[in-house]
Design a protein around this motif. Sequence first.
Motif, PDB file in Angstrom:
ATOM      1  N   PRO A  49      45.474  48.637  43.513  1.00 56.33           N
ATOM      2  CA  PRO A  49      45.748  47.360  42.780  1.00 56.33           C
ATOM      3  C   PRO A  49      44.860  46.010  43.244  1.00 56.33           C
ATOM      4  CG  PRO A  49      47.568  48.908  43.877  1.00 56.33           C
ATOM      5  CD  PRO A  49      46.481  49.386  43.965  1.00 56.33           C
ATOM      6  N   ASP A  50      44.466  46.482  44.512  1.00 60.76           N
ATOM      7  CA  ASP A  50      43.863  44.990  45.084  1.00 60.76           C
ATOM      8  C   ASP A  50      42.165  45.389  45.103  1.00 60.76           C
ATOM      9  OD1 ASP A  50      43.916  47.201  46.974  1.00 60.76           O
ATOM     10  OD2 ASP A  50      44.229  45.694  48.676  1.00 60.76           O
ATOM     11  N   GLY A  51      41.818  46.521  44.336  1.00 61.96           N
ATOM     12  CA  GLY A  51      40.502  46.958  44.130  1.00 61.96           C
ATOM     13  C   GLY A  51      39.602  46.104  43.088  1.00 61.96           C
ATOM     14  N   PRO A  52      38.528  46.570  42.689  1.00 70.04           N
ATOM     15  CA  PRO A  52      37.474  45.721  42.000  1.00 70.04           C
ATOM     16  C   PRO A  52      37.848  45.105  40.804  1.00 70.04           C
ATOM     17  CG  PRO A  52      36.866  47.721  41.659  1.00 70.04           C
ATOM     18  CD  PRO A  52      38.268  47.755  42.623  1.00 70.04           C
TER      19      PRO A  52
ATOM     20  N   ALA B 291      27.919  57.198  41.016  1.00 73.41           N
ATOM     21  CA  ALA B 291      29.122  56.989  41.439  1.00 73.41           C
ATOM     22  C   ALA B 291      29.511  55.405  41.025  1.00 73.41           C
ATOM     23  CB  ALA B 291      29.191  56.586  43.052  1.00 73.41           C
ATOM     24  N   GLU B 292      28.592  54.438  40.745  1.00 76.14           N
ATOM     25  CA  GLU B 292      28.717  53.192  40.372  1.00 76.14           C
ATOM     26  C   GLU B 292      29.137  53.379  38.645  1.00 76.14           C
ATOM     27  OE1 GLU B 292      25.630  50.374  40.630  1.00 76.14           O
ATOM     28  OE2 GLU B 292      24.023  51.701  39.711  1.00 76.14           O
ATOM     29  N   LEU B 293      28.482  54.222  38.198  1.00 75.13           N
ATOM     30  CA  LEU B 293      28.931  54.714  36.695  1.00 75.13           C
ATOM     31  C   LEU B 293      30.123  55.188  36.558  1.00 75.13           C
ATOM     32  CD1 LEU B 293      28.050  54.096  33.890  1.00 75.13           C
ATOM     33  CD2 LEU B 293      26.716  56.329  33.815  1.00 75.13           C
ATOM     34  N   VAL B 294      30.660  55.851  37.610  1.00 75.25           N
ATOM     35  CA  VAL B 294      32.130  56.344  37.478  1.00 75.25           C
ATOM     36  C   VAL B 294      33.043  55.265  37.661  1.00 75.25           C
ATOM     37  CG1 VAL B 294      33.728  57.937  38.758  1.00 75.25           C
ATOM     38  CG2 VAL B 294      31.492  58.651  38.118  1.00 75.25           C
ATOM     39  N   LEU B 295      32.958  54.606  38.850  1.00 75.88           N
ATOM     40  CA  LEU B 295      33.638  53.535  38.773  1.00 75.88           C
ATOM     41  C   LEU B 295      33.842  52.579  37.885  1.00 75.88           C
ATOM     42  CD1 LEU B 295      35.128  51.354  41.180  1.00 75.88           C
ATOM     43  CD2 LEU B 295      32.854  50.148  40.838  1.00 75.88           C
ATOM     44  N   LEU B 296      32.594  51.980  36.984  1.00 72.38           N
ATOM     45  CA  LEU B 296      32.540  51.218  35.819  1.00 72.38           C
ATOM     46  C   LEU B 296      33.313  51.975  34.489  1.00 72.38           C
ATOM     47  CD1 LEU B 296      28.999  50.046  36.130  1.00 72.38           C
ATOM     48  CD2 LEU B 296      31.282  48.782  36.473  1.00 72.38           C
TER      49      LEU B 296
ATOM     50  N   ALA C 105      25.980  36.404  44.950  1.00 75.74           N
ATOM     51  CA  ALA C 105      26.786  36.512  43.677  1.00 75.74           C
ATOM     52  C   ALA C 105      28.062  36.171  43.974  1.00 75.74           C
ATOM     53  CB  ALA C 105      26.856  38.137  43.766  1.00 75.74           C
ATOM     54  N   ASP C 106      28.870  35.734  42.936  1.00 74.29           N
ATOM     55  CA  ASP C 106      30.164  35.370  43.193  1.00 74.29           C
ATOM     56  C   ASP C 106      31.283  36.260  43.541  1.00 74.29           C
ATOM     57  OD1 ASP C 106      29.621  32.485  42.178  1.00 74.29           O
ATOM     58  OD2 ASP C 106      29.523  33.309  40.291  1.00 74.29           O
ATOM     59  N   ALA C 107      31.045  37.386  43.457  1.00 74.23           N
ATOM     60  CA  ALA C 107      31.861  38.521  43.574  1.00 74.23           C
ATOM     61  C   ALA C 107      31.184  39.679  43.884  1.00 74.23           C
ATOM     62  CB  ALA C 107      32.998  38.678  42.685  1.00 74.23           C
ATOM     63  N   VAL C 108      31.565  40.608  44.938  1.00 76.28           N
ATOM     64  CA  VAL C 108      30.944  41.851  45.454  1.00 76.28           C
ATOM     65  C   VAL C 108      31.609  43.015  45.130  1.00 76.28           C
ATOM     66  CG1 VAL C 108      29.488  43.107  47.226  1.00 76.28           C
ATOM     67  CG2 VAL C 108      29.263  40.754  46.643  1.00 76.28           C
ATOM     68  N   VAL C 109      31.378  43.979  44.662  1.00 77.48           N
ATOM     69  CA  VAL C 109      32.087  45.352  44.782  1.00 77.48           C
ATOM     70  C   VAL C 109      31.337  46.381  45.564  1.00 77.48           C
ATOM     71  CG1 VAL C 109      32.805  47.423  43.193  1.00 77.48           C
ATOM     72  CG2 VAL C 109      32.903  44.874  42.304  1.00 77.48           C
ATOM     73  N   ALA C 110      31.759  46.695  46.745  1.00 78.59           N
ATOM     74  CA  ALA C 110      31.100  47.682  47.449  1.00 78.59           C
ATOM     75  C   ALA C 110      31.252  49.216  47.214  1.00 78.59           C
ATOM     76  CB  ALA C 110      31.376  47.241  48.912  1.00 78.59           C
ATOM     77  N   LEU C 111      30.264  49.807  47.154  1.00 79.91           N
ATOM     78  CA  LEU C 111      30.224  51.310  47.158  1.00 79.91           C
ATOM     79  C   LEU C 111      29.711  51.948  48.392  1.00 79.91           C
ATOM     80  CD1 LEU C 111      30.036  52.178  43.489  1.00 79.91           C
ATOM     81  CD2 LEU C 111      31.946  51.795  44.378  1.00 79.91           C
TER      82      LEU C 111
ATOM     83  N   ALA D 250      35.294  56.911  43.883  1.00 82.10           N
ATOM     84  CA  ALA D 250      35.087  55.760  42.789  1.00 82.10           C
ATOM     85  C   ALA D 250      36.272  55.643  42.255  1.00 82.10           C
ATOM     86  CB  ALA D 250      33.924  56.052  42.309  1.00 82.10           C
ATOM     87  N   VAL D 251      36.940  56.722  41.524  1.00 84.23           N
ATOM     88  CA  VAL D 251      37.931  56.551  40.742  1.00 84.23           C
ATOM     89  C   VAL D 251      39.149  56.049  41.383  1.00 84.23           C
ATOM     90  CG1 VAL D 251      39.738  57.908  39.268  1.00 84.23           C
ATOM     91  CG2 VAL D 251      37.316  58.600  39.075  1.00 84.23           C
ATOM     92  N   ALA D 252      39.301  56.569  42.496  1.00 85.27           N
ATOM     93  CA  ALA D 252      40.403  56.167  43.741  1.00 85.27           C
ATOM     94  C   ALA D 252      40.452  54.431  43.794  1.00 85.27           C
ATOM     95  CB  ALA D 252      40.487  56.759  44.689  1.00 85.27           C
ATOM     96  N   LEU D 253      39.081  53.981  44.080  1.00 84.05           N
ATOM     97  CA  LEU D 253      38.801  52.550  44.119  1.00 84.05           C
ATOM     98  C   LEU D 253      39.103  51.841  42.935  1.00 84.05           C
ATOM     99  CD1 LEU D 253      37.628  50.389  46.084  1.00 84.05           C
ATOM    100  CD2 LEU D 253      35.245  50.781  45.218  1.00 84.05           C
ATOM    101  N   ALA D 254      38.751  52.389  41.968  1.00 84.42           N
ATOM    102  CA  ALA D 254      39.085  51.683  40.526  1.00 84.42           C
ATOM    103  C   ALA D 254      40.612  51.228  40.198  1.00 84.42           C
ATOM    104  CB  ALA D 254      38.443  52.248  39.445  1.00 84.42           C
ATOM    105  N   ARG D 255      41.147  52.411  40.849  1.00 86.61           N
ATOM    106  CA  ARG D 255      42.743  52.214  40.321  1.00 86.61           C
ATOM    107  C   ARG D 255      43.589  51.486  41.428  1.00 86.61           C
ATOM    108  NH1 ARG D 255      43.343  58.859  39.098  1.00 86.61           N
ATOM    109  NH2 ARG D 255      42.527  58.805  37.084  1.00 86.61           N
TER     110      ARG D 255
END
Length: 298
Positions: free
Chosen positions: A25-28, A145-150, A123-129, A18-23
Amino acid sequence: MSQTEIEIATQPDCWRQAVALARQPDGPAAALPRPGERVAVVGCGTSWFIAQAYAALRESGGHGETDAFPASEMPAGRAYDRVVALTRSGTTTEVLELLRRLRGRTPTTAVTAVPESPVSELADAVVALDFADETSVVQTRFASAELVLLRAHLGADLGHLPQQGHSALDDPMPAGVLEAEQFTFLGQGWAYGIAQEAALKMREAASAWTEAYPVMEYRHGPISVTGPGRVAWWFGDPAALPSGLADDIARTGGQLVALGRDPLADLVVVHRLAAALASARGLDPDNPRHLTRSVILA
């Protein structure tokens, strides 16, 4: 091991992803709230409690006014720059109905484990975990994991978290908790949402008698249920426990648990406890009574 216990044990690895996804460049980042936006976060059950935690973190961090609502209770007349819907399955009826009402009026983002679910059409945009999806009815790794991402999107340094998660998995259970008959979970700020989620996990998996309160509200009545064989569980630094509260709990004859890790890591201990109590009581934590993976209303 039950499937729930397997999913509990994978949480530190999911947090790293989740942390890697948040970082990326073309992530969420483009789909998630921008600084200064007025935001509502909605969900049902576990997702509502994670919404509460995120809303408290975002607003207290100076990122913008942030409210959290059950999807069925979001006020119709309030204006927001963005609505974030948290939904593991992407099929929860109340979430889908809300997104239909908001379509074309308010930008919406869904955070889900199943990107091909109906929420993606609304939804207008989707973040997939999808790496954190679960087969158990009881949510553990997706919610954390979603709270870690946020949190990572808000700029939090979470380098400590996976190691604390492993510690929460490996360390012995706090003495006496497996024999306790009642649990009251306490938190402050964003950790109050974690306390709510801890209480829900114990009810869902183990049919346990649990309650949850903001810590400063505990002495305004709820402490009356604490006594011998009952636990008050604090999510936070033991040194930050309000003055005199440990003594007040001791006078009731109850047990104070204050482990002192990041509240998400300490939630993992509650996950383990819920699964252990379920097994001890002859219950199936993968398929709790009266529950399904998603609430889909006719």
